[in-house]
Design a protein around this motif. Structure first.
Motif, PDB file in Angstrom:
ATOM      1  N   GLN A   6      66.117-113.483 -30.656  1.00 14.01           N
ATOM      2  CA  GLN A   6      66.443-113.341 -29.239  1.00 14.01           C
ATOM      3  C   GLN A   6      65.773-114.422 -28.402  1.00 14.01           C
ATOM      4  O   GLN A   6      66.368-114.920 -27.443  1.00 14.01           O
ATOM      5  CB  GLN A   6      66.065-111.944 -28.729  1.00 14.01           C
ATOM      6  CG  GLN A   6      66.641-111.630 -27.360  1.00 14.01           C
ATOM      7  CD  GLN A   6      68.159-111.723 -27.319  1.00 14.01           C
ATOM      8  OE1 GLN A   6      68.848-111.114 -28.125  1.00 14.01           O
ATOM      9  NE2 GLN A   6      68.702-112.488 -26.385  1.00 14.01           N
ATOM     10  N   ASP A   7      64.553-114.806 -28.769  1.00 10.70           N
ATOM     11  CA  ASP A   7      63.887-115.912 -28.069  1.00 10.70           C
ATOM     12  C   ASP A   7      64.708-117.190 -28.196  1.00 10.70           C
ATOM     13  O   ASP A   7      64.872-117.934 -27.225  1.00 10.70           O
ATOM     14  CB  ASP A   7      62.485-116.163 -28.658  1.00 10.70           C
ATOM     15  CG  ASP A   7      61.512-115.031 -28.432  1.00 10.70           C
ATOM     16  OD1 ASP A   7      61.651-114.307 -27.420  1.00 10.70           O
ATOM     17  OD2 ASP A   7      60.600-114.877 -29.275  1.00 10.70           O
ATOM     18  N   LEU A   9      67.960-117.448 -28.753  1.00  7.39           N
ATOM     19  CA  LEU A   9      69.189-117.329 -27.962  1.00  7.39           C
ATOM     20  C   LEU A   9      68.928-117.462 -26.470  1.00  7.39           C
ATOM     21  O   LEU A   9      69.672-118.151 -25.757  1.00  7.39           O
ATOM     22  CB  LEU A   9      69.889-116.005 -28.264  1.00  7.39           C
ATOM     23  CG  LEU A   9      70.506-115.915 -29.654  1.00  7.39           C
ATOM     24  CD1 LEU A   9      71.036-114.511 -29.904  1.00  7.39           C
ATOM     25  CD2 LEU A   9      71.601-116.941 -29.815  1.00  7.39           C
ATOM     26  N   ASP A  10      67.872-116.813 -25.988  1.00  7.41           N
ATOM     27  CA  ASP A  10      67.533-116.919 -24.563  1.00  7.41           C
ATOM     28  C   ASP A  10      67.254-118.370 -24.186  1.00  7.41           C
ATOM     29  O   ASP A  10      67.727-118.862 -23.150  1.00  7.41           O
ATOM     30  CB  ASP A  10      66.327-116.046 -24.225  1.00  7.41           C
ATOM     31  CG  ASP A  10      66.613-114.554 -24.305  1.00  7.41           C
ATOM     32  OD1 ASP A  10      67.807-114.165 -24.328  1.00  7.41           O
ATOM     33  OD2 ASP A  10      65.637-113.777 -24.351  1.00  7.41           O
ATOM     34  N   SER A  11      66.508-119.060 -25.037  1.00  5.11           N
ATOM     35  CA  SER A  11      66.193-120.462 -24.781  1.00  5.11           C
ATOM     36  C   SER A  11      67.455-121.318 -24.833  1.00  5.11           C
ATOM     37  O   SER A  11      67.669-122.181 -23.978  1.00  5.11           O
ATOM     38  CB  SER A  11      65.179-120.970 -25.810  1.00  5.11           C
ATOM     39  OG  SER A  11      64.997-122.354 -25.655  1.00  5.11           O
ATOM     40  N   ILE A  13      70.540-120.507 -24.260  1.00  2.18           N
ATOM     41  CA  ILE A  13      71.366-120.281 -23.064  1.00  2.18           C
ATOM     42  C   ILE A  13      70.735-120.948 -21.848  1.00  2.18           C
ATOM     43  O   ILE A  13      71.437-121.546 -21.027  1.00  2.18           O
ATOM     44  CB  ILE A  13      71.607-118.771 -22.851  1.00  2.18           C
ATOM     45  CG1 ILE A  13      72.516-118.240 -23.965  1.00  2.18           C
ATOM     46  CG2 ILE A  13      72.220-118.497 -21.471  1.00  2.18           C
ATOM     47  CD1 ILE A  13      72.652-116.737 -24.016  1.00  2.18           C
ATOM     48  N   ARG A  14      69.432-120.884 -21.755  1.00  3.66           N
ATOM     49  CA  ARG A  14      68.729-121.552 -20.647  1.00  3.66           C
ATOM     50  C   ARG A  14      68.977-123.071 -20.708  1.00  3.66           C
ATOM     51  O   ARG A  14      69.271-123.706 -19.700  1.00  3.66           O
ATOM     52  CB  ARG A  14      67.235-121.223 -20.751  1.00  3.66           C
ATOM     53  CG  ARG A  14      66.420-121.543 -19.562  1.00  3.66           C
ATOM     54  CD  ARG A  14      65.005-120.949 -19.593  1.00  3.66           C
ATOM     55  NE  ARG A  14      64.308-121.038 -20.879  1.00  3.66           N
ATOM     56  CZ  ARG A  14      64.064-119.985 -21.669  1.00  3.66           C
ATOM     57  NH1 ARG A  14      64.448-118.777 -21.316  1.00  3.66           N
ATOM     58  NH2 ARG A  14      63.412-120.146 -22.807  1.00  3.66           N
ATOM     59  N   THR A  57      76.543-113.540 -27.281  1.00  2.00           N
ATOM     60  CA  THR A  57      75.641-113.073 -26.224  1.00  2.00           C
ATOM     61  C   THR A  57      76.338-113.115 -24.866  1.00  2.00           C
ATOM     62  O   THR A  57      76.266-112.158 -24.089  1.00  2.00           O
ATOM     63  CB  THR A  57      74.348-113.929 -26.204  1.00  2.00           C
ATOM     64  OG1 THR A  57      73.721-113.837 -27.489  1.00  2.00           O
ATOM     65  CG2 THR A  57      73.393-113.460 -25.130  1.00  2.00           C
ATOM     66  N   ASP A  61      78.374-109.348 -22.128  1.00  2.00           N
ATOM     67  CA  ASP A  61      78.127-109.044 -20.716  1.00  2.00           C
ATOM     68  C   ASP A  61      78.686-107.662 -20.376  1.00  2.00           C
ATOM     69  O   ASP A  61      79.832-107.345 -20.714  1.00  2.00           O
ATOM     70  CB  ASP A  61      78.811-110.108 -19.851  1.00  2.00           C
ATOM     71  CG  ASP A  61      78.412-110.035 -18.400  1.00  2.00           C
ATOM     72  OD1 ASP A  61      78.727-109.019 -17.749  1.00  2.00           O
ATOM     73  OD2 ASP A  61      77.796-111.002 -17.911  1.00  2.00           O
ATOM     74  N   HIS A  93      78.122-119.340 -17.017  1.00  2.00           N
ATOM     75  CA  HIS A  93      77.340-120.271 -17.832  1.00  2.00           C
ATOM     76  C   HIS A  93      78.003-121.640 -17.866  1.00  2.00           C
ATOM     77  O   HIS A  93      79.221-121.740 -18.056  1.00  2.00           O
ATOM     78  CB  HIS A  93      77.193-119.732 -19.264  1.00  2.00           C
ATOM     79  CG  HIS A  93      76.501-118.421 -19.299  1.00  2.00           C
ATOM     80  ND1 HIS A  93      75.134-118.306 -19.187  1.00  2.00           N
ATOM     81  CD2 HIS A  93      76.983-117.160 -19.376  1.00  2.00           C
ATOM     82  CE1 HIS A  93      74.803-117.027 -19.218  1.00  2.00           C
ATOM     83  NE2 HIS A  93      75.911-116.312 -19.324  1.00  2.00           N
TER      84      HIS A  93
END
Length: 191
Positions: A6-7, A9-11, A13-14, A57, A61, A93
């Protein structure tokens, strides 16, 4: 620093939202997380898998789940609402439509959007083949339309597009296309 999937994926997407798909690299994601690039491969085997996971991811939504939920709304309004919700989710996004398009083309990403649309069509009484065809057609239209829209916006920001974008006209064109697909499905339903 210990990281998990998850880290990553979050990164990712950021990074995608900041620099866009052309500059989304495993090295850049690793840098964002403060780890060596090799640390990512424990969680994501390659960039294609990363794009598929980002797409999954993005498509998770809650707005899409809400649009697909069975409600008292007529099937045609549910289907059109789902198409509009999908466009909005992709537009949240940077390069969202391109990422989802790549994931769908590679067949690594979720087919959940197809399933949701096919379920709405089936609820309307469509035969399974027609429900699948409606799902494929609507997904191609929404993702393709949004991909072109996001590309045009990027070109506008870079000063490379001819003419100005008229958002009202763009929104109307999208709604007309969705209505045309919904009307086409309506002709295939039992009387």
């Amino acid at each position: 620093m210990a990281i998990n999937r998850q880290d990553v994926l979050d990164s990712a997407i950021r990074v995608l939202d900041t620099v866009g798909l052309p500059d989304l690299t495993m090295r850049r994601v690793a840098s964002d997380l403060g780890v060596a690039p090799g640390a990512l491969y424990w969680h994501i085997p390659n960039k294609q898998s990363l794009l598929a996971a980002i797409a999954d991811t993005v498509l998770a939504d809650p707005a899409l789940a809400a649009a697909a939920s069975k409600s008292r709304m007529r099937w045609d309004r549910r289907l059109a609402g789902y198409a509009h919700a999908l466009r909005a989710v992709l537009r949240k996004h940077r390069d969202g439509a391109e990422v989802v398009s790549a994931a769908l083309a590679s067949r690594l990403g979720s087919r959940g959007i197809h399933d949701a649309i096919a379920a709405i069509a089936a609820d309307a009484g469509a035969k399974p083949a027609d429900a699948r065809a409606a799902a494929g057609t609507l997904v191609h239209f929404v993702v393709g339309f949004t991909f072109e829209e996001q590309t045009r916006e990027l070109m506008d920001r870079a000063g490379a597009a001819a003419g100005e974008t008229d958002q009202v006209s763009t929104d109307r064109s999208f709604a007309d296309g969705v209505d045309l697909i919904v009307d086409g499905l309506r002709t295939r339903l039992p009387a």
